[in-house]
Scaffold this motif. Structure first.
Motif, PDB file in Angstrom:
ATOM      1  N   LYS A   1       4.507   3.105   4.332  1.00  0.00           N
ATOM      2  CA  LYS A   1       3.289   2.562   3.083  1.00  0.00           C
ATOM      3  C   LYS A   1       3.305   3.765   2.046  1.00  0.00           C
ATOM      4  O   LYS A   1       3.396   4.797   2.188  1.00  0.00           O
ATOM      5  CB  LYS A   1       1.976   2.756   3.908  1.00  0.00           C
ATOM      6  N   PRO A   2       2.971   3.170   0.839  1.00  0.00           N
ATOM      7  CA  PRO A   2       2.930   3.952  -0.450  1.00  0.00           C
ATOM      8  C   PRO A   2       1.800   4.887  -0.526  1.00  0.00           C
ATOM      9  O   PRO A   2       0.726   4.560   0.242  1.00  0.00           O
ATOM     10  CB  PRO A   2       2.809   2.906  -1.665  1.00  0.00           C
ATOM     11  N   ALA A   3       2.173   6.094  -1.148  1.00  0.00           N
ATOM     12  CA  ALA A   3       0.888   7.052  -0.995  1.00  0.00           C
ATOM     13  C   ALA A   3      -0.030   6.708  -2.434  1.00  0.00           C
ATOM     14  O   ALA A   3      -1.269   7.099  -2.249  1.00  0.00           O
ATOM     15  CB  ALA A   3       1.284   8.482  -1.163  1.00  0.00           C
ATOM     16  N   LEU A   4       0.712   6.485  -3.408  1.00  0.00           N
ATOM     17  CA  LEU A   4      -0.337   6.244  -4.733  1.00  0.00           C
ATOM     18  C   LEU A   4      -0.196   4.682  -5.144  1.00  0.00           C
ATOM     19  O   LEU A   4       0.608   3.883  -4.626  1.00  0.00           O
ATOM     20  CB  LEU A   4       0.753   6.987  -5.900  1.00  0.00           C
ATOM     21  N   PHE A   5      -1.323   4.491  -5.791  1.00  0.00           N
ATOM     22  CA  PHE A   5      -1.631   3.094  -6.402  1.00  0.00           C
ATOM     23  C   PHE A   5      -0.291   2.563  -7.000  1.00  0.00           C
ATOM     24  O   PHE A   5       0.214   1.558  -7.001  1.00  0.00           O
ATOM     25  CB  PHE A   5      -2.848   3.198  -7.180  1.00  0.00           C
ATOM     26  N   SER A   6       0.373   3.317  -8.031  1.00  0.00           N
ATOM     27  CA  SER A   6       1.553   3.037  -8.839  1.00  0.00           C
ATOM     28  C   SER A   6       2.300   2.683  -7.713  1.00  0.00           C
ATOM     29  O   SER A   6       3.284   1.610  -8.305  1.00  0.00           O
ATOM     30  CB  SER A   6       2.051   4.016  -9.559  1.00  0.00           C
ATOM     31  N   GLU A   7       2.752   3.282  -6.653  1.00  0.00           N
ATOM     32  CA  GLU A   7       3.851   2.654  -5.682  1.00  0.00           C
ATOM     33  C   GLU A   7       3.530   1.338  -4.959  1.00  0.00           C
ATOM     34  O   GLU A   7       4.316   0.531  -4.755  1.00  0.00           O
ATOM     35  CB  GLU A   7       3.751   3.858  -4.670  1.00  0.00           C
ATOM     36  N   TRP A   8       2.257   1.443  -4.712  1.00  0.00           N
ATOM     37  CA  TRP A   8       1.629   0.006  -4.172  1.00  0.00           C
ATOM     38  C   TRP A   8       2.148  -1.174  -5.341  1.00  0.00           C
ATOM     39  O   TRP A   8       2.539  -2.022  -4.775  1.00  0.00           O
ATOM     40  CB  TRP A   8       0.156   0.031  -3.992  1.00  0.00           C
ATOM     41  N   VAL A   9       1.821  -0.832  -6.435  1.00  0.00           N
ATOM     42  CA  VAL A   9       2.225  -1.842  -7.628  1.00  0.00           C
ATOM     43  C   VAL A   9       3.659  -2.307  -7.598  1.00  0.00           C
ATOM     44  O   VAL A   9       4.038  -3.123  -7.585  1.00  0.00           O
ATOM     45  CB  VAL A   9       1.572  -1.394  -9.065  1.00  0.00           C
TER      46      VAL A   9
ATOM     47  N   LEU B   1      -6.283  -1.382  -1.487  1.00  0.00           N
ATOM     48  CA  LEU B   1      -5.009  -1.036  -2.273  1.00  0.00           C
ATOM     49  C   LEU B   1      -3.969  -2.005  -2.475  1.00  0.00           C
ATOM     50  O   LEU B   1      -3.542  -2.313  -3.665  1.00  0.00           O
ATOM     51  CB  LEU B   1      -4.354   0.397  -1.793  1.00  0.00           C
ATOM     52  N   ALA B   2      -3.480  -2.557  -1.484  1.00  0.00           N
ATOM     53  CA  ALA B   2      -2.494  -3.628  -1.525  1.00  0.00           C
ATOM     54  C   ALA B   2      -3.055  -4.710  -2.226  1.00  0.00           C
ATOM     55  O   ALA B   2      -2.539  -5.360  -3.181  1.00  0.00           O
ATOM     56  CB  ALA B   2      -2.195  -4.009  -0.227  1.00  0.00           C
ATOM     57  N   ARG B   3      -4.302  -5.311  -2.219  1.00  0.00           N
ATOM     58  CA  ARG B   3      -5.066  -6.456  -2.918  1.00  0.00           C
ATOM     59  C   ARG B   3      -4.954  -6.151  -4.387  1.00  0.00           C
ATOM     60  O   ARG B   3      -4.451  -6.981  -5.338  1.00  0.00           O
ATOM     61  CB  ARG B   3      -6.303  -6.689  -2.251  1.00  0.00           C
ATOM     62  N   ASP B   4      -5.510  -5.068  -4.593  1.00  0.00           N
ATOM     63  CA  ASP B   4      -5.690  -4.439  -6.187  1.00  0.00           C
ATOM     64  C   ASP B   4      -4.047  -4.374  -6.847  1.00  0.00           C
ATOM     65  O   ASP B   4      -3.967  -4.724  -7.901  1.00  0.00           O
ATOM     66  CB  ASP B   4      -6.199  -3.234  -6.418  1.00  0.00           C
ATOM     67  N   ALA B   5      -3.182  -3.739  -6.105  1.00  0.00           N
ATOM     68  CA  ALA B   5      -1.964  -3.966  -6.448  1.00  0.00           C
ATOM     69  C   ALA B   5      -1.043  -4.758  -6.876  1.00  0.00           C
ATOM     70  O   ALA B   5      -0.423  -5.378  -7.823  1.00  0.00           O
ATOM     71  CB  ALA B   5      -1.096  -2.794  -5.521  1.00  0.00           C
ATOM     72  N   PHE B   6      -1.449  -6.057  -5.689  1.00  0.00           N
ATOM     73  CA  PHE B   6      -0.995  -7.623  -5.762  1.00  0.00           C
ATOM     74  C   PHE B   6      -1.544  -8.019  -7.256  1.00  0.00           C
ATOM     75  O   PHE B   6      -0.591  -8.709  -7.945  1.00  0.00           O
ATOM     76  CB  PHE B   6      -1.583  -8.269  -4.693  1.00  0.00           C
TER      77      PHE B   6
ATOM     78  N   PRO C   1       8.932 -14.550   6.259  1.00  0.00           N
ATOM     79  CA  PRO C   1       9.489 -13.093   6.209  1.00  0.00           C
ATOM     80  C   PRO C   1       8.439 -12.198   6.508  1.00  0.00           C
ATOM     81  O   PRO C   1       7.397 -12.465   6.246  1.00  0.00           O
ATOM     82  CB  PRO C   1       9.808 -12.958   4.607  1.00  0.00           C
ATOM     83  N   ILE C   2       8.744 -11.189   7.362  1.00  0.00           N
ATOM     84  CA  ILE C   2       7.755 -10.202   7.618  1.00  0.00           C
ATOM     85  C   ILE C   2       8.412  -8.804   7.193  1.00  0.00           C
ATOM     86  O   ILE C   2       9.468  -8.307   7.571  1.00  0.00           O
ATOM     87  CB  ILE C   2       7.627 -10.265   9.050  1.00  0.00           C
ATOM     88  N   VAL C   3       7.526  -8.105   6.200  1.00  0.00           N
ATOM     89  CA  VAL C   3       7.797  -6.777   5.892  1.00  0.00           C
ATOM     90  C   VAL C   3       6.856  -5.726   6.656  1.00  0.00           C
ATOM     91  O   VAL C   3       5.677  -6.084   6.523  1.00  0.00           O
ATOM     92  CB  VAL C   3       7.789  -6.578   4.366  1.00  0.00           C
ATOM     93  N   VAL C   4       7.245  -4.845   7.463  1.00  0.00           N
ATOM     94  CA  VAL C   4       6.556  -3.856   8.022  1.00  0.00           C
ATOM     95  C   VAL C   4       6.147  -2.794   7.140  1.00  0.00           C
ATOM     96  O   VAL C   4       7.302  -2.071   6.677  1.00  0.00           O
ATOM     97  CB  VAL C   4       7.471  -3.650   9.587  1.00  0.00           C
ATOM     98  N   LEU C   5       4.857  -2.664   7.142  1.00  0.00           N
ATOM     99  CA  LEU C   5       4.334  -1.249   6.354  1.00  0.00           C
ATOM    100  C   LEU C   5       3.865  -0.417   7.379  1.00  0.00           C
ATOM    101  O   LEU C   5       2.949  -0.816   7.995  1.00  0.00           O
ATOM    102  CB  LEU C   5       3.323  -1.899   5.331  1.00  0.00           C
ATOM    103  N   THR C   6       4.476   0.722   7.301  1.00  0.00           N
ATOM    104  CA  THR C   6       3.869   1.783   8.349  1.00  0.00           C
ATOM    105  C   THR C   6       3.935   3.206   7.805  1.00  0.00           C
ATOM    106  O   THR C   6       4.687   3.312   7.030  1.00  0.00           O
ATOM    107  CB  THR C   6       4.743   1.389   9.669  1.00  0.00           C
ATOM    108  N   THR C   7       3.306   4.140   8.458  1.00  0.00           N
ATOM    109  CA  THR C   7       3.360   5.487   8.406  1.00  0.00           C
ATOM    110  C   THR C   7       4.178   6.022   9.272  1.00  0.00           C
ATOM    111  O   THR C   7       4.741   7.239   9.077  1.00  0.00           O
ATOM    112  CB  THR C   7       1.998   6.177   8.585  1.00  0.00           C
ATOM    113  N   SER C   8       4.806   5.286  10.382  1.00  0.00           N
ATOM    114  CA  SER C   8       5.782   5.825  11.220  1.00  0.00           C
ATOM    115  C   SER C   8       7.205   6.028  10.831  1.00  0.00           C
ATOM    116  O   SER C   8       7.606   5.012   9.953  1.00  0.00           O
ATOM    117  CB  SER C   8       5.873   4.641  12.290  1.00  0.00           C
TER     118      SER C   8
END
Length: 142
Positions: A126-134, A27-32, A99-106
């Protein structure tokens, strides 16, 4: 440890994601790609592989790309989790300024506090939807 190598004129910045969830990496790669951000997107599966990538050891010993312009880090990974990887990265002078951005469900405050104290630039759910990842990729690297 490796020496930091500055970007050459024709090199694209590397965005490196450390996450054991294949779906999140995809998802992250596709959103990138959808965000049309400038750079190269790479994924590693855990903290050990992340440190190997940075130090050009293990299966990354022949890595020729420069150090990442940004690391997206999952907290909950096997072998070496994100907390351990973050602490180790920030303890190595040549890596400290990445720079480090932590992506988590916590959503635990202790995780957010720890990450910020260790030097993470941000902690994001972490985003739930693809549009949020983008939208996230545009905000981070667009």
């Amino acid at each position: 440890m490796s020496e930091e190598r500055p970007l050459g004129r024709d090199e694209k910045p590397v965005i490196l994601m450390a996450d054991d969830d294949e779906d999140d990496c995809m998802l992250a790669r596709d959103a990138f790609e959808e965000s049309k951000a400038h750079g190269v997107f790479c994924c590693v599966e855990n903290g050990i592989e992340l440190l190997d990538y940075l130090s050009r050891s293990g299966k990354h010993r022949r890595e020729t790309r420069c150090l990442p312009a940004l690391i997206l880090l999952d907290l909950n990974m096997p072998r070496k989790n994100g907390r351990q990887a973050l602490a180790e990265i920030k303890s190595v002078p040549v890596f400290q300024n990445i720079p480090i951005v932590v992506l988590t469900t916590s959503r635990q405050e202790k995780d957010v506090t720890f990450c910020r104290e260790m030097g993470a630039r941000d902690v994001i759910t972490k985003p739930a939807l693809f549009s949020e990842w983008v939208a996230l990729m545009i905000a981070l690297v667009g």
